[in-house]
Design a protein around this motif. Structure first.
Motif, PDB file in Angstrom:
ATOM      1  N   ALA A  18      12.521  22.240 -11.563  1.00  0.00           N
ATOM      2  CA  ALA A  18      12.005  23.555 -11.771  1.00  0.00           C
ATOM      3  C   ALA A  18      11.132  23.708 -12.111  1.00  0.00           C
ATOM      4  CB  ALA A  18      12.386  24.444  -9.900  1.00  0.00           C
ATOM      5  N   GLY A  19      12.077  24.207 -13.848  1.00  0.00           N
ATOM      6  CA  GLY A  19      12.493  25.464 -14.732  1.00  0.00           C
ATOM      7  C   GLY A  19      11.593  24.102 -15.914  1.00  0.00           C
ATOM      8  N   LEU A  20      11.109  22.745 -15.648  1.00  0.00           N
ATOM      9  CA  LEU A  20      10.202  22.611 -16.629  1.00  0.00           C
ATOM     10  C   LEU A  20       9.164  23.038 -16.235  1.00  0.00           C
ATOM     11  CD1 LEU A  20       9.570  20.717 -18.741  1.00  0.00           C
ATOM     12  CD2 LEU A  20      10.173  18.439 -16.775  1.00  0.00           C
ATOM     13  N   LEU A  21       8.731  23.038 -14.765  1.00  0.00           N
ATOM     14  CA  LEU A  21       7.775  22.526 -14.696  1.00  0.00           C
ATOM     15  C   LEU A  21       6.675  24.074 -14.215  1.00  0.00           C
ATOM     16  CD1 LEU A  21       8.064  20.770 -11.132  1.00  0.00           C
ATOM     17  CD2 LEU A  21       6.727  19.991 -13.048  1.00  0.00           C
ATOM     18  N   GLY A  25       3.468  25.986 -16.193  1.00  0.00           N
ATOM     19  CA  GLY A  25       2.285  26.622 -15.570  1.00  0.00           C
ATOM     20  C   GLY A  25       2.368  26.171 -14.327  1.00  0.00           C
ATOM     21  N   ILE A  26       3.166  25.555 -13.710  1.00  0.00           N
ATOM     22  CA  ILE A  26       3.349  24.755 -12.843  1.00  0.00           C
ATOM     23  C   ILE A  26       3.982  25.735 -11.137  1.00  0.00           C
ATOM     24  CG2 ILE A  26       3.717  23.768 -10.847  1.00  0.00           C
ATOM     25  CD1 ILE A  26       2.685  21.223 -13.037  1.00  0.00           C
ATOM     26  N   GLU A  27       3.974  26.248 -11.156  1.00  0.00           N
ATOM     27  CA  GLU A  27       4.933  27.199  -9.262  1.00  0.00           C
ATOM     28  C   GLU A  27       5.750  26.126  -8.961  1.00  0.00           C
ATOM     29  OE1 GLU A  27       5.389  31.230  -6.352  1.00  0.00           O
ATOM     30  OE2 GLU A  27       3.666  30.138  -7.313  1.00  0.00           O
ATOM     31  N   ASP A  56      -1.775  20.861  -7.513  1.00  0.00           N
ATOM     32  CA  ASP A  56      -0.220  20.393  -8.626  1.00  0.00           C
ATOM     33  C   ASP A  56       0.561  19.787  -8.594  1.00  0.00           C
ATOM     34  OD1 ASP A  56      -0.976  23.086  -9.821  1.00  0.00           O
ATOM     35  OD2 ASP A  56       0.701  24.343  -8.881  1.00  0.00           O
ATOM     36  N   LEU A  57       0.675  19.122  -8.055  1.00  0.00           N
ATOM     37  CA  LEU A  57       0.807  17.475  -7.282  1.00  0.00           C
ATOM     38  C   LEU A  57       0.890  16.388  -8.848  1.00  0.00           C
ATOM     39  CD1 LEU A  57       3.481  16.192  -5.659  1.00  0.00           C
ATOM     40  CD2 LEU A  57       1.257  15.176  -4.382  1.00  0.00           C
ATOM     41  N   TYR A  58      -0.298  15.867  -9.028  1.00  0.00           N
ATOM     42  CA  TYR A  58      -0.296  15.126 -10.372  1.00  0.00           C
ATOM     43  C   TYR A  58       0.433  15.603 -11.263  1.00  0.00           C
ATOM     44  CZ  TYR A  58      -2.535  11.844 -12.699  1.00  0.00           C
ATOM     45  OH  TYR A  58      -2.991  11.292 -13.357  1.00  0.00           O
ATOM     46  N   GLN A  59       0.289  17.117 -11.893  1.00  0.00           N
ATOM     47  CA  GLN A  59       0.533  17.148 -13.099  1.00  0.00           C
ATOM     48  C   GLN A  59       2.225  16.915 -13.004  1.00  0.00           C
ATOM     49  OE1 GLN A  59      -1.281  21.200 -14.130  1.00  0.00           O
ATOM     50  NE2 GLN A  59       0.385  20.918 -15.912  1.00  0.00           N
ATOM     51  N   ALA A  60       2.244  17.787 -11.902  1.00  0.00           N
ATOM     52  CA  ALA A  60       4.021  17.327 -11.698  1.00  0.00           C
ATOM     53  C   ALA A  60       4.442  16.458 -11.993  1.00  0.00           C
ATOM     54  CB  ALA A  60       4.031  18.262 -10.401  1.00  0.00           C
ATOM     55  N   ARG A  61       3.847  15.406 -11.035  1.00  0.00           N
ATOM     56  CA  ARG A  61       4.542  14.042 -10.763  1.00  0.00           C
ATOM     57  C   ARG A  61       4.544  13.648 -12.512  1.00  0.00           C
ATOM     58  NH1 ARG A  61       3.144  11.245  -5.533  1.00  0.00           N
ATOM     59  NH2 ARG A  61       4.157  12.191  -4.301  1.00  0.00           N
ATOM     60  N   GLN A  62       2.927  13.949 -13.518  1.00  0.00           N
ATOM     61  CA  GLN A  62       3.341  13.578 -15.191  1.00  0.00           C
ATOM     62  C   GLN A  62       4.490  14.081 -15.261  1.00  0.00           C
ATOM     63  OE1 GLN A  62      -0.672  14.335 -15.216  1.00  0.00           O
ATOM     64  NE2 GLN A  62      -1.448  12.606 -15.807  1.00  0.00           N
ATOM     65  N   LEU A  63       4.816  15.561 -15.683  1.00  0.00           N
ATOM     66  CA  LEU A  63       6.038  15.154 -15.812  1.00  0.00           C
ATOM     67  C   LEU A  63       7.034  15.596 -16.013  1.00  0.00           C
ATOM     68  CD1 LEU A  63       4.753  19.523 -16.131  1.00  0.00           C
ATOM     69  CD2 LEU A  63       4.262  18.175 -17.914  1.00  0.00           C
ATOM     70  N   VAL A  64       7.069  15.160 -14.392  1.00  0.00           N
ATOM     71  CA  VAL A  64       8.204  14.741 -14.205  1.00  0.00           C
ATOM     72  C   VAL A  64       9.002  13.486 -14.458  1.00  0.00           C
ATOM     73  CG1 VAL A  64       9.467  13.692 -11.770  1.00  0.00           C
ATOM     74  CG2 VAL A  64       9.277  16.372 -11.588  1.00  0.00           C
ATOM     75  N   ALA A  65       8.245  12.290 -14.663  1.00  0.00           N
ATOM     76  CA  ALA A  65       7.910  10.832 -15.316  1.00  0.00           C
ATOM     77  C   ALA A  65       8.104  11.137 -17.006  1.00  0.00           C
ATOM     78  CB  ALA A  65       6.264  10.925 -14.850  1.00  0.00           C
ATOM     79  N   GLU A  66       7.612  11.990 -17.425  1.00  0.00           N
ATOM     80  CA  GLU A  66       7.909  12.048 -18.948  1.00  0.00           C
ATOM     81  C   GLU A  66       9.378  13.240 -18.783  1.00  0.00           C
ATOM     82  OE1 GLU A  66       5.346  15.350 -20.927  1.00  0.00           O
ATOM     83  OE2 GLU A  66       3.686  14.272 -19.912  1.00  0.00           O
TER      84      GLU A  66
END
Length: 108
Positions: A18-21, A25-27, A56-66
């Motif tokens: 959650a902190g990473l997101l 810029g993703i709440e 924000d789901l798509y961008q969040a999943r990209q960040l989680v994958a990274e």
């Protein structure tokens, strides 16, 4: 409406993601605090989820994958197939709770 972007192993990992997101810029909202505590000190897993807005789901999943790729750890990312499936651990926990409740009701 909120969607589950990540299923964490524990509450600490959920807050890290959650902190990473939020840093990007993703709440994000962490759910499962109360379910985690219900299991006591046995190291409950699978109850902590990171939720984000639909937009924000798509961008969040990209960040989680990274994050998962850099961590070199296990994959807990939610896929599209997981949306409507109840959480495996929660189902077993509720079943066990119902059985214990029925047994206690019959005793008294």
């Amino acid at each position: 409406m909120l969607q589950i972007a990540y299923r964490a192993r524990d509450i600490t990992e959920a807050h890290i993601v959650a902190g990473l997101l939020e840093a990007n810029g993703i709440e994000a909202f962490v759910g499962g605090h109360y379910l985690q505590g219900a299991m006591g000190e046995i190291g409950a897993a699978g109850f902590s989820n990171v939720h984000v807005d639909d937009d924000d789901l798509y961008q969040a999943r990209q960040l989680v994958a990274e994050y998962e790729a850099s961590a070199g750890g296990s994959s807990c990312q939610v896929t599209d197939d997981d949306y409507d499936r109840p959480d495996h651990y929660a189902r077993w926990f509720l079943l066990a709770l119902a059985i214990v409740g029925l047994l206690l009701f019959q005793i008294y």
